[in-house]
Design an enzyme around this catalytic site. Structure first.
Site, PDB file in Angstrom:
ATOM      1  CD  GLU A 197      -1.259   0.275   3.668  1.00  0.00           C
ATOM      2  OE1 GLU A 197      -1.892   1.342   3.779  1.00  0.00           O
ATOM      3  OE2 GLU A 197      -1.396  -0.688   4.443  1.00  0.00           O
ATOM      4  CG  HIS A 251      -8.398   3.916   6.157  1.00  0.00           C
ATOM      5  ND1 HIS A 251      -8.431   2.927   7.098  1.00  0.00           N
ATOM      6  CD2 HIS A 251      -7.113   4.341   6.103  1.00  0.00           C
ATOM      7  CE1 HIS A 251      -7.222   2.766   7.614  1.00  0.00           C
ATOM      8  NE2 HIS A 251      -6.413   3.611   7.020  1.00  0.00           N
TER       9      HIS A 251
END
Length: 122
Positions: free
Chosen positions: A83, A113
């Site tokens: 990520e 998120h």
């Protein structure tokens, strides 16, 4: 008479079951939604350019293993996904936006998120 009624009820049930199952919906896909790279926010496109160059990255956690604990992305062994932070203007922390890359070259974008993902089309 009863046989005709039962056959009509069964036909209606089959029709309703087929319509509600989603199989007749041509817009339905088995994977996440998609987004063209050009339609991503500017900050996401800049982060993609950093990923393509191999960095340097502005956040210490950029490049960290993404665990896919939400199981919204295709399942792979741990370490398959990584990520990267997509800066959010006005945010005092890393914000909610991320790019997640897979070892097979796939790229996913989330702006909430990890509540949802869109596959990035390049």
């Amino acid at each position: 008479m009863l046989l005709r009624f039962v056959s009509r009820v069964l036909l209606c049930l089959l029709f309703l079951t087929g319509c509600s199952s989603g199989t007749a919906d041509p817009a339905r896909t088995d994977g996440p939604a998609t987004v063209q790279e050009a339609r991503l926010p500017q900050q996401a496109r800049e982060t993609l350019a950093l990923i393509d160059r191999g960095g340097p990255f502005p956040y210490a956690k950029d490049g960290a293993v993404f665990g896919n604990f939400e199981r919204l992305l295709p399942e792979h062994q741990r370490g398959y996904y990584h990520e990267y932070t997509v800066p959010t203007p006005g945010s005092r922390d890393r914000g909610a936006r991320r790019l997640v890359t897979g070892q097979g070259g796939e790229i996913y974008y989330t702006d909430d998120h990890y509540d949802s993902f869109r596959a990035v089309l390049r």
